[in-house]
Design an enzyme around this catalytic site. Structure first.
Site, PDB file in Angstrom:
ATOM      1  N   ASP A   7      -3.714  -4.725   1.826  1.00 54.16           N
ATOM      2  CA  ASP A   7      -3.936  -3.927   0.627  1.00 54.16           C
ATOM      3  C   ASP A   7      -3.723  -4.761  -0.639  1.00 54.16           C
ATOM      4  O   ASP A   7      -4.194  -5.891  -0.715  1.00 54.16           O
ATOM      5  CB  ASP A   7      -3.006  -2.718   0.676  1.00 54.16           C
ATOM      6  CG  ASP A   7      -3.515  -1.537  -0.129  1.00 54.16           C
ATOM      7  OD1 ASP A   7      -4.488  -1.686  -0.874  1.00 54.16           O
ATOM      8  OD2 ASP A   7      -2.927  -0.457  -0.014  1.00 54.16           O
TER       9      ASP A   7
ATOM     10  N   HIS B  75      -0.724   0.446  -4.963  1.00 54.77           N
ATOM     11  CA  HIS B  75      -1.274   1.064  -3.756  1.00 54.77           C
ATOM     12  C   HIS B  75      -0.639   0.484  -2.498  1.00 54.77           C
ATOM     13  O   HIS B  75      -0.189   1.214  -1.605  1.00 54.77           O
ATOM     14  CB  HIS B  75      -2.791   0.889  -3.730  1.00 54.77           C
ATOM     15  CG  HIS B  75      -3.492   1.726  -2.717  1.00 54.77           C
ATOM     16  ND1 HIS B  75      -3.745   1.294  -1.438  1.00 54.77           N
ATOM     17  CD2 HIS B  75      -4.000   2.980  -2.803  1.00 54.77           C
ATOM     18  CE1 HIS B  75      -4.382   2.245  -0.770  1.00 54.77           C
ATOM     19  NE2 HIS B  75      -4.554   3.282  -1.583  1.00 54.77           N
TER      20      HIS B  75
ATOM     21  N   SER C 168      -5.307   7.078   2.924  1.00 53.92           N
ATOM     22  CA  SER C 168      -4.596   5.803   2.820  1.00 53.92           C
ATOM     23  C   SER C 168      -3.151   5.999   3.252  1.00 53.92           C
ATOM     24  O   SER C 168      -2.619   5.259   4.085  1.00 53.92           O
ATOM     25  CB  SER C 168      -4.615   5.274   1.384  1.00 53.92           C
ATOM     26  OG  SER C 168      -5.878   4.827   1.022  1.00 53.92           O
TER      27      SER C 168
END
Length: 448
Positions: free
Chosen positions: A31, A65, A222
Site C-alpha cells: 500500500d 491508507h 480495503s
C-alpha cells in the site's frame, strides 16, 4: 482504536486468541507504507520496501491508507509481523509505477512474507502477461494473496481481485450483513469481512502537519482485506504445518455458516477466526482451492524451495529487511520436517551403537571365561555327560519387517504434523442459529 472493538468481535477473533495472536506470521501490506504512530510502537513492524528510489524503505506514509490497513491486520492478529511495502503515495493511482509494482510483489515474498494484503483495485480489463505472472509467482512461492474487491456497488471486481487463486474480500456492516451501498460484489468474491466505519491511526509525520492521533475512516473493502489478512495470520500461526492452500481451505470452509457454499454476494461468507483456528476435520487439499492465476500450480517456474534474494540490499530500492527467510510458513514447515528427520536418524544411530556395544560386551565376557577355564573347561570344551545347552536365539538388530516401532519409518496413522484427515468439518454454528448475514467488500480503488 478502542472504538473498533466490534471488528474482532464480529469475526470472533477473541476466541482464537486463546490459541494464537498471529506470532511468527509475516503479513505484507502492499500500500502506501506505514507511518510513525504510538499504536505501532509495541508492534512488530519491519523496515519493508519502497518502489521509490529516493526513499530508504516502507516506513513512511504521507497518505495514511497503508497505516490504516496495517492497523486492521493487527486489530485481529496483534502479534503478527507487518512488512510495509510502499507502492503508492496516495496522490496517484496504483499501477503508475509499472514494473516496480511487480518487483514489489516479488520482493515481499522473496523476503519472508507469508500473506500479502492488497487493499486496492485497478479497474478495467485485459490484465495479462507480467501482471498475472507476478501473482502466480507469489502463490507458487507458497504465500497467500488477500485482495479487496472494490467499493463500487455498480461496478465489477477489479485487478488483482478478479484473478483466480486470490482471497478476494467484499465488505459487511456492523451487523455482518453485506454492505451493498459501498462495496463491490461478484463471482470473484471469496469471503466477506467488516468494512463499516472504523477508527484509524493518523501518521505522525511533522511535515504533514497532523494534529490528531486518530481519525474516522469511511471503511470499505480495503479495511476488510486487512481484517482477512489478520484471520489468515491467526490460522497459519495455529497450524504452522499447513501449506498456503490448506490455510486458505480452513478460512473459506469455516466462513459464513461453515457449509462451504459460495455465492456472488458474499463468497463463502463472513470470515470466522475462531473456527478457522479451531475447527476439526477440514478436508485436506493438494492444490489451491481457489485455482491459479495462470491455470495451474508452478506455472511461473517458482517453488517454495527457491532461495531468497542473495542480497536484499541490491534490490531496486536498495533496502534491507529483518523479515524471516524466504518461503514463509512453507520454509518453516520444511525446517520442522528436517528436524524430525535428524532426530529420527539420531535415534537409529543410538540404537545401532547400543547393539554393537552389547555384542562386543558379550564377546568380551566369553573370552574372559575361556581364558580362566570356565564351566565347560579350557577352550570351551564341554565335559562328557554334561547338559547340552541349546543355542540362544540370535538377536535382531536390523529394522523389523513393515517398519516396526523404533527402527524404521513412523508408525501407521496420523502423526500430528500433517494436514487433518478428510471428513466432515467440525463447524459449530454461532449462538442463535446458523443463519449468516451477507458479508462485505473492499475499499474503492486506492482509498479505504
Amino acid at each position: 482504536m478502542s472504538d473498533n472493538g466490534w471488528v474482532p468481535e464480529l469475526v470472533q477473533a477473541p476466541a482464537a486468541w486463546d490459541t494464537t495472536k498471529g506470532e511468527g506470521i509475516t503479513v505484507a501490506v502492499m500500500d502506501t507504507g506505514i507511518g510513525d504512530h504510538p499504536y505501532f510502537d509495541d508492534k512488530d513492524i519491519l523496515p519493508g520496501y519502497t518502489v521509490f528510489p529516493d526513499e530508504e524503505d516502507g516506513r513512511g506514509d504521507t497518505d495514511g491508507h497503508g497505516s490504516a490497513i496495517a492497523a486492521g491486520v493487527l486489530l485481529v492478529a496483534p502479534e503478527a509481523t507487518i512488512m510495509p511495502i510502499r507502492m503508492d503515495t496516495g496522490a496517484t493511482d496504483f499501477g503508475s509505477s509499472g514494473d516496480s509494482d511487480d518487483e514489489a510483489f516479488r520482493w515481499a515474498v522473496d523476503n519472508g512474507a507469508d500473506v500479502l494484503v492488497v487493499p486496492w483495485v485497478i479497474n478495467g480489463t485485459g490484465f495479462s502477461g507480467e501482471e498475472i505472472e507476478v501473482l502466480q509467482y507469489v502463490i507458487d512461492k507458497g504465500a497467500i494473496i488477500v485482495a479487496s474487491a472494490g467499493n463500487d456497488p455498480a461496478g465489477e471486481v477489479g485487478y488483482p481481485g478478479l484473478v483466480p487463486g486470490l482471497v478476494t474480500v467484499t465488505g459487511t456492516n456492523r451487523n455482518g450483513d453485506i454492505w451493498f451501498d459501498n462495496t463491490t460484489t461478484g463471482p470473484e468474491v471469496v469471503v466477506a469481512a467488516p468494512a463499516d466505519e472504523m477508527t484509524a491511526p493518523v501518521p505522525q509525520d511533522p511535515t504533514l502537519g497532523n494534529t490528531e492521533l486518530y481519525a474516522n475512516v469511511v471503511g470499505g473493502t480495503s479495511m476488510g482485506s486487512g481484517i482477512v489478512g489478520g484471520v489468515a495470520a491467526l490460522t497459519w500461526a495455529a497450524h504452522p504445518d499447513l501449506d498456503a492452500s490448506n490455510v486458505i481451505q480452513r478460512v473459506i470452509q469455516t466462513a459464513g455458516d461453515g457449509g462451504g457454499n459460495r455465492n456472488e454476494d458474499f463468497g463463502y461468507g463472513l470470515v470466522n477466526a475462531d473456527q478457522a483456528v479451531h475447527a476439526e476435520d477440514i478436508e485436506e487439499v493438494t492444490e489451491n482451492p481457489l485455482g491459479y492465476p495462470m491455470g495451474e500450480a508452478g506455472a511461473s517456474g517458482a517453488t517454495p524451495d527457491d532461495a531468497a534474494s542473495e542480497d536484499p540490499a541490491e534490490t531496486e530500492a536498495g533496502v534491507e529487511t529483518g523479515g524471516p527467510a524466504a518461503g514463509g510458513a512453507e520454509a518453516n514447515k520444511e525446517s520442522n520436517l528436517s528436524t524430525i528427520i535428524v532426530v529420527a536418524a539420531a535415534v537409529v544411530l543410538i540404537a545401532a551403537a547400543i547393539a554393537v556395544w552389547l555384542v562386543l560386551r558379550g564377546r568380551s565376557r566369553k573370552n574372559a571365561v575361556a581364558a580362566e577355564g570356565g564351566p565347560f573347561g579350557p577352550n570351551d570344551g564341554q565335559p562328557q555327560g554334561a547338559y547340552q545347552q541349546q543355542p540362544a536365539m540370535q538377536q535382531q538388530y536390523g529394522s523389523p519387517p513393515m517398519g516396526g516401532q523404533g527402527y524404521g519409518g513412523p508408525p501407521p496413522g496420523p502423526q500430528g504434523y500433517s494436514s487433518p484427515p478428510r471428513g466432515q468439518q467440525g463447524f459449530n454454528p454461532p449462538p442463535g442459529g446458523g443463519d449468516q448475514g451477507a458479508p462485505w467488500r473492499p475499499s474503492d480503488p486506492n482509498r479505504q
